[in-house]
Scaffold this active site. Structure first.
Site, PDB file in Angstrom:
ATOM      1  N   PRO A   2       0.764  -1.239   0.000  1.00 27.83           N
ATOM      2  CA  PRO A   2       0.000   0.000   0.000  1.00 27.83           C
ATOM      3  C   PRO A   2       0.798   1.294   0.000  1.00 27.83           C
ATOM      4  O   PRO A   2       1.416   1.646   0.989  1.00 27.83           O
ATOM      5  CB  PRO A   2      -0.778  -0.103   1.306  1.00 27.83           C
ATOM      6  CG  PRO A   2       0.026  -1.030   2.167  1.00 27.83           C
ATOM      7  CD  PRO A   2       1.130  -1.593   1.362  1.00 27.83           C
ATOM      8  N   GLU A   3       0.728   2.009  -1.075  1.00 23.91           N
ATOM      9  CA  GLU A   3       1.144   3.405  -1.112  1.00 23.91           C
ATOM     10  C   GLU A   3      -0.118   4.214  -1.395  1.00 23.91           C
ATOM     11  O   GLU A   3      -1.207   3.645  -1.403  1.00 23.91           O
ATOM     12  CB  GLU A   3       2.219   3.607  -2.199  1.00 23.91           C
ATOM     13  CG  GLU A   3       3.440   2.728  -1.991  1.00 23.91           C
ATOM     14  CD  GLU A   3       4.518   2.918  -3.045  1.00 23.91           C
ATOM     15  OE1 GLU A   3       4.686   4.044  -3.535  1.00 23.91           O
ATOM     16  OE2 GLU A   3       5.191   1.924  -3.386  1.00 23.91           O
TER      17      GLU A   3
END
Length: 278
Positions: A2-3
DNA sequence: AAACAAACCTGTGCGC
DNA sequence: TGCGCACAGGTTTGTT
């Protein structure tokens, strides 16, 4: 996973499925997911509360509740939030299982257990999660101007990628997108920030916004290990657009001449084309 | 100020 | 097949 683009994809999924819903029974498995408070505070904070709004600040998800509390979810390296029908046993590493008032179920799944969930009243929220107050501008919400980049870079000996990863400068960029942004800008990630020309600063500002927006449009990046992105378990497709990340030794798609190199910057693998990035 | 090392965990892929 | 090692999307803390 997750970015910013993956977290935004999750946010949109939760906005669609969770707003207006109430949490019924909540089970907190592993203590570590609630380490900033306690299992009891997490369970009690969610149980009976209705979700009013779903926000995002950088990589932090915020669920505004009707109980005058806010829930914060951070996925860190391997966290997932999944909404399902709740008819099967929760998959392995489901540390929070929350039944919803419409029969669905919200799961927080996280093999590496770096992720966490915090519920706190609006008052104690900023004290409990001080890093929220230190986040820099959000590329999706605020945009990034050339002046933002110039003031970030001027008189800084730090390497460009190091600054891009610094959440107090710009919030939401992680290892994949930092590399992709540098490549689109034509800037080596190990370049010292103060050596950038004004023109390079403009390219960097534009690339930050363009890469992030494009990745959000495509639902983020789902890598080979198939950590899902969407709350329904659908993968993203931005990985098909990666030009440098995890392409060590392959030919640069952009210039057709360079061979992608890998170096370490801030203990993170960093990929760039030595021909079209300077 | 900036770089580096280690820490927090589990899983996977690779070389031997 | 099995073992050991390197490595993984993030962030914090402490040391040079």
């Amino acid at each position: 996973m997750p970015e910013l683009p993956e977290v935004e994809t999750v946010r949109r999924g939760l906005e669609r499925t969770l707003v207006g819903r109430r949490f019924d029974e909540v089970t907190v498995g592993r203590e570590r997911v609630a380490r900033r408070t306690s299992r009891k505070e997490l369970r009690d904070g969610l149980t009976g509360a209705r979700v009013v709004r779903v926000d995002r600040r950088g990589k932090y998800l915020l669920l505004e509740l009707d109980s005058d509390s806010v829930a914060m979810v951070h996925l860190r390296m391997s966290g997932q939030v999944v909404i399902d029908e709740g008819r099967t046993a929760p998959p392995a590493h489901s540390h929070v299982v929350a039944d919803l008032d419409d029969g669905q179920r919200m799961l927080f799944i996280d093999p590496r257990t770096f992720g966490e969930v915090v519920v706190a009243s609006r008052n104690e929220f900023e004290i409990l999660i001080p890093e929220l107050g230190r986040l820099g501008i959000d590329p999706l919400v605020d945009g990034v101007t050339i002046d933002d980049v110039v003031s970030m870079c001027c008189n800084r000996r730090r390497r460009v990628k190091s600054l891009l990863l610094d959440q107090s400068e710009i919030a939401g960029i992680g290892n994949i997108y930092a590399d992709e942004i540098c490549h689109r800008s034509g800037i080596r990630p190990d370049r010292q920030a103060h050596t950038l020309s004004r023109r390079s600063c403009r390219r960097l500002a534009d690339s930050i916004v363009d890469v992030i927006e494009e990745a959000v449009d495509l639902g983020g990046s789902t890598l080979a290990d198939a950590q899902y992105v969407g709350v329904d378990g659908e993968p993203g497709s931005y990985q098909d657009r990666h030009r440098v990340y995890a392409r060590t030794g392959q030919r640069c798609i952009t210039c057709g001449r360079g061979i992608i190199r890998r170096v370490m910057i801030d203990q993170r693998s960093s990929h760039f084309c030595p021909v079209c990035q300077r």
